[in-house]
Design a protein around this motif. Structure first.
Motif, PDB file in Angstrom:
ATOM      1  N   PHE A   1       1.137  -1.067   0.291  1.00  0.00           N
ATOM      2  CA  PHE A   1       0.121  -0.018   0.052  1.00  0.00           C
ATOM      3  C   PHE A   1       0.726   1.361   0.105  1.00  0.00           C
ATOM      4  O   PHE A   1       2.160   0.992   0.958  1.00  0.00           O
ATOM      5  CB  PHE A   1      -0.931  -0.230   0.943  1.00  0.00           C
ATOM      6  CG  PHE A   1      -2.044   1.349   0.960  1.00  0.00           C
ATOM      7  CD1 PHE A   1      -3.250   1.306   0.677  1.00  0.00           C
ATOM      8  CD2 PHE A   1      -1.993   2.098   2.224  1.00  0.00           C
ATOM      9  CE1 PHE A   1      -3.937   2.007   0.458  1.00  0.00           C
ATOM     10  CE2 PHE A   1      -2.204   3.421   2.052  1.00  0.00           C
ATOM     11  CZ  PHE A   1      -4.107   3.252   1.807  1.00  0.00           C
ATOM     12  N   HIS A   2       0.250   2.191  -1.104  1.00  0.00           N
ATOM     13  CA  HIS A   2       1.602   3.189  -0.767  1.00  0.00           C
ATOM     14  C   HIS A   2       1.025   4.382   0.101  1.00  0.00           C
ATOM     15  O   HIS A   2      -0.625   4.998   0.162  1.00  0.00           O
ATOM     16  CB  HIS A   2       1.367   4.627  -2.797  1.00  0.00           C
ATOM     17  CG  HIS A   2       1.917   3.697  -3.374  1.00  0.00           C
ATOM     18  ND1 HIS A   2       3.045   4.752  -3.927  1.00  0.00           N
ATOM     19  CD2 HIS A   2       2.528   2.076  -3.388  1.00  0.00           C
ATOM     20  CE1 HIS A   2       3.747   3.852  -5.063  1.00  0.00           C
ATOM     21  NE2 HIS A   2       3.338   2.781  -4.404  1.00  0.00           N
ATOM     22  N   LEU A   3       1.586   4.702   1.197  1.00  0.00           N
ATOM     23  CA  LEU A   3       0.990   5.974   2.284  1.00  0.00           C
ATOM     24  C   LEU A   3       1.760   6.680   1.888  1.00  0.00           C
ATOM     25  O   LEU A   3       2.921   7.013   2.078  1.00  0.00           O
ATOM     26  CB  LEU A   3       1.934   5.290   3.282  1.00  0.00           C
ATOM     27  CG  LEU A   3       0.866   6.252   4.688  1.00  0.00           C
ATOM     28  CD1 LEU A   3      -0.105   5.545   5.213  1.00  0.00           C
ATOM     29  CD2 LEU A   3       1.690   4.927   5.858  1.00  0.00           C
ATOM     30  N   ARG A   4       1.473   8.417   1.819  1.00  0.00           N
ATOM     31  CA  ARG A   4       1.208   9.127   1.368  1.00  0.00           C
ATOM     32  C   ARG A   4       1.398  10.673   2.567  1.00  0.00           C
ATOM     33  O   ARG A   4       0.509  10.362   2.839  1.00  0.00           O
ATOM     34  CB  ARG A   4       0.909   9.506   0.285  1.00  0.00           C
ATOM     35  CG  ARG A   4       2.068   8.518  -1.182  1.00  0.00           C
ATOM     36  CD  ARG A   4       0.162   9.292  -2.619  1.00  0.00           C
ATOM     37  NE  ARG A   4       1.452   8.607  -4.040  1.00  0.00           N
ATOM     38  CZ  ARG A   4       0.651   7.304  -4.259  1.00  0.00           C
ATOM     39  NH1 ARG A   4      -0.284   7.027  -3.049  1.00  0.00           N
ATOM     40  NH2 ARG A   4       1.188   6.393  -5.001  1.00  0.00           N
ATOM     41  N   THR A   5       2.053  11.225   2.054  1.00  0.00           N
ATOM     42  CA  THR A   5       1.705  12.746   2.809  1.00  0.00           C
ATOM     43  C   THR A   5       1.947  13.401   1.759  1.00  0.00           C
ATOM     44  O   THR A   5       2.673  13.127   0.767  1.00  0.00           O
ATOM     45  CB  THR A   5       2.929  12.464   3.772  1.00  0.00           C
ATOM     46  OG1 THR A   5       4.436  12.966   3.675  1.00  0.00           O
ATOM     47  CG2 THR A   5       2.821  11.456   4.919  1.00  0.00           C
ATOM     48  N   ALA A   6       2.445  15.235   2.517  1.00  0.00           N
ATOM     49  CA  ALA A   6       2.617  16.041   0.850  1.00  0.00           C
ATOM     50  C   ALA A   6       3.809  15.802   1.059  1.00  0.00           C
ATOM     51  O   ALA A   6       3.584  16.349  -0.107  1.00  0.00           O
ATOM     52  CB  ALA A   6       1.878  17.257   1.846  1.00  0.00           C
ATOM     53  N   ARG A   7       4.680  15.626   1.370  1.00  0.00           N
ATOM     54  CA  ARG A   7       5.627  14.874   0.870  1.00  0.00           C
ATOM     55  C   ARG A   7       6.934  13.889   1.135  1.00  0.00           C
ATOM     56  O   ARG A   7       8.134  14.005   0.518  1.00  0.00           O
ATOM     57  CB  ARG A   7       6.958  16.346   1.659  1.00  0.00           C
ATOM     58  CG  ARG A   7       6.258  17.766   1.659  1.00  0.00           C
ATOM     59  CD  ARG A   7       7.771  18.165   2.871  1.00  0.00           C
ATOM     60  NE  ARG A   7       7.545  20.087   2.794  1.00  0.00           N
ATOM     61  CZ  ARG A   7       8.172  20.620   3.836  1.00  0.00           C
ATOM     62  NH1 ARG A   7       8.948  20.457   4.575  1.00  0.00           N
ATOM     63  NH2 ARG A   7       7.633  21.959   3.507  1.00  0.00           N
ATOM     64  N   GLU A   8       6.766  12.994   0.988  1.00  0.00           N
ATOM     65  CA  GLU A   8       7.399  11.567   1.248  1.00  0.00           C
ATOM     66  C   GLU A   8       5.886  10.126   0.740  1.00  0.00           C
ATOM     67  O   GLU A   8       5.337  10.693   0.717  1.00  0.00           O
ATOM     68  CB  GLU A   8       7.348  11.045   2.475  1.00  0.00           C
ATOM     69  CG  GLU A   8       7.933  12.310   3.253  1.00  0.00           C
ATOM     70  CD  GLU A   8       9.075  11.839   4.067  1.00  0.00           C
ATOM     71  OE1 GLU A   8      10.335  11.443   4.262  1.00  0.00           O
ATOM     72  OE2 GLU A   8       8.429  12.236   5.315  1.00  0.00           O
TER      73      GLU A   8
END
Length: 218
Positions: free
Chosen positions: A161-168
């Protein structure tokens, strides 16, 4: 380590940070896609990859057995990666591990790699079954799409699963739990992962270091 307790088909199970599932009532561990001998198979084709993945896989199994009161391990396909996984050094490492767990029941539900690699050595005392294998309320499979009766538990796709934040962005192994089937992450070292788009009814539990946690939908 922090496991995640949940219910499947009326049975309490634990989703483990070691990327396995434990069914306490049956004292059974379920492991998908361990791919013994994968690195050896690559080296046999001239691809320079690290050694030690078989030892890493066996150490991971050892950790599971010291943590959980299991009398059986069910491998949900792809126990061996290819014919090269039958190499003497790989087999000897597995036999040494097996000698320490003589009373442990082992069952392999054959997957696509197993059909090409061949069955495990008889010296390992692994029972063999084709999918789907009925086990209580569950239908144990390698491929998630196999037609079956019962709640399917499968592997094969190595879900991440791709766990995304604004920068990572992180790609984390995950369990996908739906209304009629569960897909386990790949257990083995050196197996990689495949990003999946969860179905609307799926619950996604990611493995992050020593914990399993539910991804909350927005």
């Amino acid at each position: 380590m922090t496991a995640m307790a949940t219910e499947l088909a009326g049975e309490q199970v634990l989703l483990l940070p070691q990327k396995a599932l434990y069914w306490p009532a049956a004292r059974t561990l379920m492991v998908a896609d361990i791919h013994f001998g994968k690195a050896a198979s690559f080296r046999a084709q001239g691809v320079p990859v690290p050694r030690g993945t078989t030892s890493e896989n066996l150490a991971a199994l050892e950790t599971l057995l010291t943590t959980h009161d299991a009398q059986r391990i069910i491998f949900l396909g792809d126990f061996l990666h290819a014919k090269a996984a039958q190499a003497p050094a790989t087999l000897q490492a597995m036999l040494d591990w097996r000698s320490r767990h003589r009373e442990l029941e082992l069952l392999l539900v054959r997957g696509n790699h197993d059909w090409h690699a061949g069955d495990p050595s008889e010296l390992l005392h692994v029972a063999l079954a084709d999918e789907p294998f009925a086990c209580g309320p569950f239908a144990l499979c390698h491929h998630p799409g196999v037609a079956c009766e019962g709640y399917a538990i499968a592997g094969h796709v190595h879900p991440v699963f791709h766990l995304r934040t604004a920068r990572e962005s992180l790609r984390l192994p995950c369990f996908l739990l739906g209304t009629s089937r569960a897909i386990l992450p790949a257990f083995g070292a050196f197996t990689g992962g495949h990003s999946l788009i969860p179905q609307a009814s799926d619950k996604v539990y990611v493995v992050a270091e020593d914990s399993v946690f539910l991804i909350e939908k927005r």
